[in-house]
Design an enzyme around this catalytic site. Structure first.
Site, PDB file in Angstrom:
ATOM      1  CB  THR C  46      -0.913   0.001   1.241  1.00  0.00           C
ATOM      2  OG1 THR C  46      -1.688  -1.192   1.230  1.00  0.00           O
ATOM      3  CG2 THR C  46      -1.841   1.205   1.249  1.00  0.00           C
ATOM      4  CG  HIS C  49      -0.523   0.501  -4.295  1.00  0.00           C
ATOM      5  ND1 HIS C  49       0.108  -0.088  -5.358  1.00  0.00           N
ATOM      6  CD2 HIS C  49      -1.243  -0.491  -3.691  1.00  0.00           C
ATOM      7  CE1 HIS C  49      -0.202  -1.379  -5.405  1.00  0.00           C
ATOM      8  NE2 HIS C  49      -1.015  -1.649  -4.393  1.00  0.00           N
TER       9      HIS C  49
END
Lengths: 349, 349, 349, 349
Positions: C46, C49
């Site tokens: 995450t 990202h």
């Protein structure tokens, strides 16, 4: 809204049999509590122990000058400043088990058996009164279309719903031992949940009749019937899949192991007052019995199921109410119950 | 007892639409089989595929000159020498899944999804006939008081009982997608099992009406109603606890994920004919959905529950039968079903 | 104790690739929060990202000027006045899912999939910094003997522990798809939990080697091996009992259904970025597959198990750490991960 | 292949203590049986009861001139004509519980507690001999790489595997009462299955030492240690999640309820010889204890798990074997066991 700070309540003001209806202060709520105007309240076996001041009550660490009672429904008239979900005007019922929110059990979805649990109406003032206060977490909002007598009984109905949830009765044979209020509510719930065959046992014919009305397919009286033989016959000598005890009768539980099928389930909801001598080898190991004690309602799992069932008219329990009378006639109510007359008695403030 | 060795049967004797009622030999049983005089038989969607000789049927490895049909009840008139439990005179219903008894699944209580499974009435001769033969292990003895129309439907009733057993609907909200016979039988069973609220969906008003009669609390037609919005409203925007699909409709299943609550359960009993495009991240992972396919009845678990429920009058399914006619009128029956008229049609030999 | 109100943090201060290490204010806690001095923190997919500002990140409703990072352990240096269990000096790790405590899921033991969930380090400032604040309910106290690198990884370890708890792997065959950090931690946990045979798949040989080191019995590379055939051979053509996907690769999941045994379980922990075309009839219904999405750790069930295992030296995961470097070298760290070098990288403030 | 029809066997040929090694006929198999050349056999407590001819043995309906013994592995040398899966040359171990295949339990995946169960080596001739015969359904084929001593112990190992499967120990605290062979095998299995902390109790220091070697984290001797206090301390006063009794000691079981956590699980595998006085209210209902008896291995579920674990080197139990001696020295073996020396003794024909 509340004009005065006084209310009528049934107070346990003596360390002997009895109680007194008298004027006391309306409870003052904390930041996380709600004040409820009582609509209807119901008498439970625990209340009888306290009223009678029996051995159990003397050892139960009961609050001084206790306002008795723990089963009720009513309308919220005041809320503490930290209360988030319950609103003034909501209709609520009470969960009797007040969890601490911090112990192992409370952290692991077992709040109903909190290690530091307090009991509403035993360790705190209860609801045989015009007003009662509750921690918000023990106040469940219910629909206004639910009959107030049913609302007052939701705490014990929840024991039935819990027992039936654990037992997974759908399509199974079930024996319910004891047709007092918990037994009857369990039978009604078992009917709703699709038990294939419900056998009830009790030593009172009137309670057995009531059990039949509410959902039992077969009723057995151990004073007259050979329960073991009968249950085995009714189950092709296999034995019953499930037993739920709501009697607390040790001989009846011991007999139960004889008609339980190999691999069957025993749910203990009643509270035996003496120890049980169990042949663990024959009745548990060789039989691979599964025994489980249950103590109250899972929060919120049981409450959510029960509310949905009642709000959708899927659970019929009103016949368990035998009497309805004003709060002031509580002595009559306790007398009736002591004589074994009456099933569930509703008091109205 | 049997005077001749000939009987009437509906035979799939052509590789195109249709079938022929004609005289064929009464089946000759093996040592572990029983011969049954058919009392009543019911038409299933699979029979229609075979009758229509559609794409599925052409690929299904169907027996040559198949005696069609797989749902029936009847009386045992002859037993093989190794047959142990079933007796001549017993009334039996048929389990359609014929397990091999030797694969991993058969050894691990999953006989109904046997790795080498044969289907009665597809891979072997079936029951649209005066007599049918069955392996003993697929013959379940039932009480003679069960209506023959219900007996003929026990195979599909068992799909409902299985779905409801897996879904654990007691006190929960449930959406049943599709109100064909399987959907209706699932709804009837969900009612018996104490679902709190049953919502049915279908594009046919008459099927929706029937679903209401048999147990649905709310009916929704996706051609007219915003199903997603409606289900969310009915569940306080939480979503439904459980979805059971009996439609095989991919768009309806995909929609279902939108009104399933986080942590909810999806039971797939219908058979989609095309692939489903599923957003696994949003609809399964973030939602923690639990999806389960079911294919038939667990042996003997489902059968035992179903038999107990029917024998104790706890499951009302007779209204699913829309027509009853002689075996010889099978063409009328198939025509009715093709037009979408009729729900379950019973043929009587 | 804290001399100044400034600290260093990696801040996402631009809507494009990259982030900046800069001085920001030390967080100010609310009454129910704790302030933690970060000991060690770990980089998750995450975070990549967000660093890369890819499509997902642009749509993820990420806080402005976010302090990045959500996996860490550290020492409590300040507590809010309503904090009850966590004490100054305690060592804690963070649960990333911040539940609302009031929705249906939070009331029913599903806080980790709260309907109103906020994500620490995405919707709130995170832990790539010297200090971080947390709601008390998301701060789990851990033993000081646990290695700080392991402490920093407990959030993803918890995904492995959760997956293995749901899958019930004891004595079973298991395929883990994907040997990134989650896959590796799942394999390590599966070994601890007594899986009989663990097969790992990945397209990277180095990750496969690491998976073998940490617990896989067999490693398969779909670029070289016929995974379906191999798994079937390894399971006597029965298929594997369990599949856990941590890859999010749709083709690998679709292949999985081909080597899943009838009645098997599929746990989806990875997050596919495109939709999956699934043949529900063949792969789910006929197979009676059980598919379950999991999203994070059950509170407190998963945490309690994981803590007990780590504190009793029953779970060996340290080999999943490939690099350890100062917070200031975050750009090197992100570069390594982008190149597919390195498994779990620990940053030290 | 077999040159003569005679073999050596330990025969219970007197209704008092002792047995005789003598020549008897090699068993003649039926159509559904297999003849096995015994490789190794192990002595169980039941064998000691029979050898000693104690009260239990006198009432146990034991076959006349019984060939003793029921735990063994060996090679198939002959098969009946209806035998389908087992082949000559296969290596097999014996399931001791011979199910009838027709009762309710056998039809519902509970064959191991068949209502008409016969016990190999009690009701039928056993395996303290050169050859033994078995029904095919009780012969499990095992890999030749499994040590013959382990093969001879698979029946009791299966009790451990079963107990651990039911208890779901992964990440949990566990107390095993009793470190005889069953207790030790349970501890070894608990270690494999990822129990977080394993506490063993016994009154013998040498057995406790062996339990530590095989997997216990903490050992307690009730003659010296305050077990209740110690377990509560080790579990932060919460109590243990799980207790498995393999001792049959009533006082130890009663004590167990005092250190079981609220909501905990008790598995009873030992066989108490007297009744247990249990306070059901305090120890079961208020505590919501779940008690379960287990009697042997689920067929085939337990066997499949055990075989997979052993064949993949995931379960280390060899240390439970204390002695290995020729069949002819059986008297020495029984003497050692009577003195409490030795754990599992292997006899080699």
């Amino acid at each position: 809204m509340i004009k005065t700070n006084k209310m009528l309540a049934i107070v346990k003001d003596k360390k002997k049999v009895g109680a007194t209806l008298k004027e006391v202060d309306i409870p003052v709520i904390s930041v996380d509590e709600v004040l409820v105007k009582v609509e209807a309240t119901a008498i439970c076996g625990t209340d009888m122990h306290i009223y009678d001041w029996n051995q159990w009550a003397q050892n139960a660490n009961i609050k001084e000058d206790l306002v008795m009672g723990h089963e009720f429904c009513g309308q919220v008239v005041e809320i503490g400043e930290d209360v988030k979900h319950v609103k003034i005007g909501d209709r609520v019922v009470a969960e009797t088990h007040i969890p601490c929110a911090t112990c192992y059990q409370c952290k692991h979805d077992l709040q109903h058996i909190c290690a530091n649990m307090k009991i509403f109406g035993v360790h705190t003032d209860g609801c045989f009164s015009e007003y009662a206060k509750l921690p918000e977490k023990c106040a469940y909002v219910i629909d206004k279309k639910i009959d107030r007598k049913v609302g007052a009984m939701m705490e014990p109905i929840g024991v039935g719903v819990r027992a039936i949830s654990e037992a997974e009765v759908f399509g199974k044979n079930l024996v319910v031992i004891g047709c007092g209020p918990i037994g009857l509510l369990t039978i009604a719930t078992a009917k709703t949940a699709g038990a294939a065959k419900i056998i009830s046992t009790d030593i009172s014919s009137s309670r057995l009749n009531l059990s039949k009305q509410i959902g039992a397919d077969i009723t057995l009286n151990p004073l007259k019937d050979d329960v073991i033989k009968y249950v085995l016959n009714e189950t092709n000598q296999v034995g019953t899949d499930i037993i739920i005890d709501s009697s607390g009768s040790v001989p009846a539980i011991i007999d139960g192991f004889k008609y339980l099928r190999k691999g069957g389930v025993v749910i203990l909801a009643g509270l035996p007052s003496e120890k049980a001598e169990i042949d663990l080898s024959v009745d548990v190991v060789f039989k691979e019995a599964r025994i489980m004690g249950i103590h109250g309602r899972r929060m919120d799992d049981t409450w959510t199921k029960m509310k949905s069932l009642l709000e959708n008219n899927k659970l019929n329990v009103i016949e368990v109410v035998s009497h309805e009378m004003p709060l002031s006639e509580f002595e009559t109510a306790f007398d009736l119950l002591k004589k074994g007359e009456g099933s569930k008695i509703i008091l109205l403030p």
